[in-house]
Design an enzyme around this catalytic site. Sequence first.
Site, PDB file in Angstrom:
ATOM      1  NE  ARG A 139      -1.645  -1.264   3.699  1.00 42.67           N
ATOM      2  CZ  ARG A 139      -1.954  -1.370   4.982  1.00 42.67           C
ATOM      3  NH1 ARG A 139      -3.214  -1.404   5.341  1.00 42.67           N
ATOM      4  NH2 ARG A 139      -1.020  -1.438   5.908  1.00 42.67           N
ATOM      5  CE  LYS A 242       6.751 -18.995  11.810  1.00 43.80           C
ATOM      6  NZ  LYS A 242       7.554 -17.843  12.203  1.00 43.80           N
ATOM      7  CG  HIS A 334      10.979 -22.444  12.301  1.00 41.91           C
ATOM      8  ND1 HIS A 334      10.489 -22.353  11.034  1.00 41.91           N
ATOM      9  CD2 HIS A 334      11.037 -21.165  12.763  1.00 41.91           C
ATOM     10  CE1 HIS A 334      10.243 -21.084  10.746  1.00 41.91           C
ATOM     11  NE2 HIS A 334      10.568 -20.340  11.786  1.00 41.91           N
ATOM     12  NE  ARG A 469      28.116 -24.108  16.028  1.00 40.79           N
ATOM     13  CZ  ARG A 469      29.335 -24.520  16.387  1.00 40.79           C
ATOM     14  NH1 ARG A 469      29.507 -25.161  17.529  1.00 40.79           N
ATOM     15  NH2 ARG A 469      30.380 -24.309  15.617  1.00 40.79           N
TER      16      ARG A 469
HETATM   17  N1  LIG Z   1      10.044 -10.504   9.691  1.00 36.26           N
HETATM   18  C1  LIG Z   1      10.480 -11.724   9.883  1.00 36.26           C
HETATM   19  O1  LIG Z   1      11.619 -11.956  10.303  1.00 36.26           O
HETATM   20  C2  LIG Z   1       9.600 -12.894   9.573  1.00 36.26           C
HETATM   21  C3  LIG Z   1       8.314 -12.721   9.090  1.00 36.26           C
HETATM   22  N2  LIG Z   1       7.549 -13.805   8.782  1.00 36.26           N
HETATM   23  C4  LIG Z   1       6.208 -13.647   8.238  1.00 36.26           C
HETATM   24  O2  LIG Z   1       6.311 -12.969   6.991  1.00 36.26           O
HETATM   25  C5  LIG Z   1       5.233 -12.090   6.795  1.00 36.26           C
HETATM   26  C6  LIG Z   1       5.774 -10.683   6.609  1.00 36.26           C
HETATM   27  O3  LIG Z   1       6.540 -10.338   7.724  1.00 36.26           O
HETATM   28  P1  LIG Z   1       7.024  -8.835   7.982  1.00 36.26           P
HETATM   29  O4  LIG Z   1       7.665  -8.283   6.763  1.00 36.26           O
HETATM   30  O5  LIG Z   1       7.778  -8.866   9.248  1.00 36.26           O
HETATM   31  O6  LIG Z   1       5.648  -8.113   8.225  1.00 36.26           O
HETATM   32  P2  LIG Z   1       5.321  -6.586   8.295  1.00 36.26           P
HETATM   33  O7  LIG Z   1       4.524  -6.358   9.523  1.00 36.26           O
HETATM   34  O8  LIG Z   1       6.530  -5.749   8.061  1.00 36.26           O
HETATM   35  O9  LIG Z   1       4.290  -6.448   7.098  1.00 36.26           O
HETATM   36  C7  LIG Z   1       4.657  -6.470   5.725  1.00 36.26           C
HETATM   37  C8  LIG Z   1       3.878  -5.392   4.993  1.00 36.26           C
HETATM   38  O10 LIG Z   1       2.490  -5.696   5.055  1.00 36.26           O
HETATM   39  C9  LIG Z   1       1.731  -4.510   5.187  1.00 36.26           C
HETATM   40  N3  LIG Z   1       0.950  -4.597   6.417  1.00 36.26           N
HETATM   41  C10 LIG Z   1       1.399  -4.673   7.692  1.00 36.26           C
HETATM   42  N4  LIG Z   1       0.382  -4.766   8.551  1.00 36.26           N
HETATM   43  C11 LIG Z   1      -0.745  -4.752   7.820  1.00 36.26           C
HETATM   44  C12 LIG Z   1      -2.128  -4.831   8.132  1.00 36.26           C
HETATM   45  N5  LIG Z   1      -2.561  -4.947   9.382  1.00 36.26           N
HETATM   46  N6  LIG Z   1      -3.000  -4.782   7.118  1.00 36.26           N
HETATM   47  C13 LIG Z   1      -2.592  -4.664   5.867  1.00 36.26           C
HETATM   48  N7  LIG Z   1      -1.287  -4.596   5.516  1.00 36.26           N
HETATM   49  C14 LIG Z   1      -0.383  -4.641   6.470  1.00 36.26           C
HETATM   50  C15 LIG Z   1       2.717  -3.373   5.277  1.00 36.26           C
HETATM   51  O11 LIG Z   1       2.848  -2.792   3.979  1.00 36.26           O
HETATM   52  P3  LIG Z   1       2.009  -1.527   3.495  1.00 36.26           P
HETATM   53  O12 LIG Z   1       1.553  -0.772   4.684  1.00 36.26           O
HETATM   54  O13 LIG Z   1       2.981  -0.767   2.655  1.00 36.26           O
HETATM   55  O14 LIG Z   1       0.911  -2.119   2.725  1.00 36.26           O
HETATM   56  C16 LIG Z   1       4.015  -4.037   5.630  1.00 36.26           C
HETATM   57  O15 LIG Z   1       5.132  -3.351   5.115  1.00 36.26           O
HETATM   58  C17 LIG Z   1       4.340 -12.248   8.015  1.00 36.26           C
HETATM   59  O16 LIG Z   1       3.370 -13.221   7.727  1.00 36.26           O
HETATM   60  C18 LIG Z   1       5.296 -12.783   9.084  1.00 36.26           C
HETATM   61  O17 LIG Z   1       4.638 -13.529  10.053  1.00 36.26           O
HETATM   62  C19 LIG Z   1       8.029 -15.078   8.897  1.00 36.26           C
HETATM   63  C20 LIG Z   1       9.297 -15.313   9.365  1.00 36.26           C
HETATM   64  C21 LIG Z   1      10.168 -14.251   9.785  1.00 36.26           C
HETATM   65  O1  LIG Z   2      10.211 -17.591  11.708  1.00 35.90           O
HETATM   66  C1  LIG Z   2      10.866 -16.963  12.521  1.00 35.90           C
HETATM   67  O2  LIG Z   2      12.188 -17.121  12.514  1.00 35.90           O
HETATM   68  C2  LIG Z   2      13.034 -16.158  13.107  1.00 35.90           C
HETATM   69  C3  LIG Z   2      14.382 -16.839  13.270  1.00 35.90           C
HETATM   70  O3  LIG Z   2      14.900 -17.171  12.025  1.00 35.90           O
HETATM   71  P1  LIG Z   2      16.477 -17.357  11.850  1.00 35.90           P
HETATM   72  O4  LIG Z   2      16.615 -17.890  10.483  1.00 35.90           O
HETATM   73  O5  LIG Z   2      17.088 -16.007  12.042  1.00 35.90           O
HETATM   74  O6  LIG Z   2      16.917 -18.298  12.914  1.00 35.90           O
HETATM   75  C4  LIG Z   2      12.507 -15.665  14.413  1.00 35.90           C
HETATM   76  O7  LIG Z   2      13.299 -14.593  14.878  1.00 35.90           O
HETATM   77  C5  LIG Z   2      11.090 -15.195  14.231  1.00 35.90           C
HETATM   78  O8  LIG Z   2      10.544 -14.847  15.487  1.00 35.90           O
HETATM   79  C6  LIG Z   2      10.240 -16.260  13.614  1.00 35.90           C
HETATM   80  O9  LIG Z   2       8.982 -15.704  13.243  1.00 35.90           O
END
Ligand SMILES: NC(=O)C1=CN([C@@H]2O[C@H](COP(=O)(O)OP(=O)(O)OC[C@H]3O[C@@H](n4cnc5c(N)ncnc54)[C@H](OP(=O)(O)O)[C@@H]3O)[C@@H](O)[C@H]2O)C=CC1
Ligand SMILES: O=C1O[C@H](COP(=O)(O)O)[C@@H](O)[C@H](O)[C@H]1O
Length: 585
Positions: A139, A242, A334, A469
Amino acid sequence: MAVHVSPCSSSSSSTLSTSSFDHYTSSYFCKQVNSIPYRIHSPKWGSKIFSRIHQRNNFDLNSSNGYPLNAVSWQNGSMEKPLTEEVPPSRPGEAHTTLSITVVGASGDLAKKKIFPALFALFYEDFLPENFVVFGYARTKMSDEELRNMISKTLTCRVDKRENCADKMEQFLKRCYYHSGQYNSEEHFGELDCKLKEKEGGSLSNRLFYLSIPPNIFVDVVKCASNNAASTSGWTRVIVEKPFGRNSESSRELTRSLKQYLSEDQIFRIDHYLGKELVENLSVLRFSNLVFEPLWSRNYIRNVQFIFSEDFGTEGRGGYFDNYGIIRDIMQNHLLQILALFAMETPVSLDAEDIRNEKVKVLRSMRPLQLEDVIVGQYKGHSKGGKSYSGYTDDPTVPKDSITPTFAAAALFINNARWDGVPFLMKAGKALHTKKTEIRVQFRHVPGNLYRRNFGTDLDKATNELVLRLQPDEAIYLKINNKVPGLGMRLDRSDLNLLYRARYSREIPDAYERLLLDAIEGERRLFIRSDELDAAWSLFSPLLRELEEKKIAPELYPHGSRGPIGAHYLAAKHNVRWGDLTGED
Ligand SMILES: NC(=O)C1=CN([C@@H]2O[C@H](COP(=O)(O)OP(=O)(O)OC[C@H]3O[C@@H](n4cnc5c(N)ncnc54)[C@H](OP(=O)(O)O)[C@@H]3O)[C@@H](O)[C@H]2O)C=CC1
Ligand SMILES: O=C1O[C@H](COP(=O)(O)O)[C@@H](O)[C@H](O)[C@H]1O
């Protein structure tokens, strides 16, 4: 996914059945072996038949099931071609294929931290096909140039000595575009489709969507993308991040909703731990070395431990985390995935379905998880050396009275002939004293050990332990007993150690690189099938419900500590000592 209506092009809209998508998986090259010809598309020369023998260099790297990659290296001089911003036009009568990757949620943390860098690494290592474009979608208002600026900050040249890194980055960034839109807008996805078509330049297209967004908008996006921006000439695949639901019911509902628009074959549920190098090596170690597989059972293994610890809290992700907790964030996916790979029977082959069939059997054989076999914890604020570390509930996005666990330990059992009675212990925590992920396999005592006198009373010290590890500093080591050199008979514990950085100069690819490449390849082995997911939730959902209904208060542990003492009691109850806390490593 059935109807595709294009609002932008003169080309007619078409109807595709879902089953037709993967027909195109091998449109770049036919996967064949030895001297059987490969069909290689070169924009300069059109489709050419090359003998694999003559193109050996291009196939040094394999996709994760061991098959040669479809992606080809263009480093071979004769095939070199200038990279241009636009996809080169086809010659009359000749169709080329473009891979379009759309990162939905491009403005987010994961996209910046992992997805764009992984795509660049694949490009840098010449693993992306010749014609590709990357689109960011979110967005947030951004121009193409702003997206490029944003992602350029996190791109790295993993192999430092490469000279052409800056050029490569520039070439990659030129292929990156951005479209701003709402996640539930058919119209905005229609606009994305127009832009994709424009970049694809009339070629056949394969489209990959990476949903890097919160789960509550997965279905909206899949609906809009599928109705308005699916490929009409090649495959369409969707990588879903996820969490896949919060429990069995919500996960099934998510799967049901996604399947209104996608077939199972189009859904790539990512668990990035499956893309980690050492997790890949787990099966290799076990199934390709005679010394391990015969020991892989209750006859020789006393317990197995899966340990995940992070030395930082939920910083910046408290809002998400509080709704899920560590069991859903790390254990249910995981650690359980690794457990299933560890414990499965020998699969018929390395094919995705054969492996996933075996993993599902393990998950379905697990004893229901009892509350008394689980302990939960939460980190609290702590000061050390004049520095203060905040507690979980100090995060402004976390309710002050939250009882969400940031730590959990559990003892699991597999009710089958191979593993009957063997405790599989899991431990996962945030804000602990170290960042480390390990699999530890503790073996039984040597029967009638001739040298027992030399170990004193603590026979635990005399048993072998195999440690994988996963991170950091990847290694596989085996703790053995040996004689201290000299005239006496003194025994010592030593490690037979395969330390990756000492053994291999090549840098280890990030998990997201492997998984993205596999999704492009159509290789599903490292992605979660819906029945696996269902079995994983069936194991954890009753426990999670009980924890929540009974409002079980987590044991507080100081930020930066070794976690709650309850984890030791849990292990002791099963005659186990946590291998990471013995002070030996
Ligand atoms: N960050 C991580 O290390 C990890 C994340 N994940 C999963 O990956 C996915 C993305 O993670 P991450 O990038 O951290 O998430 P973010 O919270 O940064 O969200 C990604 C983008 O989605 C949009 N967004 C956020 N919240 C909302 C909302 N409530 N409604 C609509 N749009 C929204 C925003 O973009 P905009 O406002 O520009 O539309 C934001 O930049 C999630 O499902 C998370 O659980 C999985 C493993 C690790
Ligand atoms: O999926 C997730 O993984 C990270 C850890 O990933 P790693 O590859 O850095 O070990 C974790 O920090 C996060 O909470 C979880 O959503």
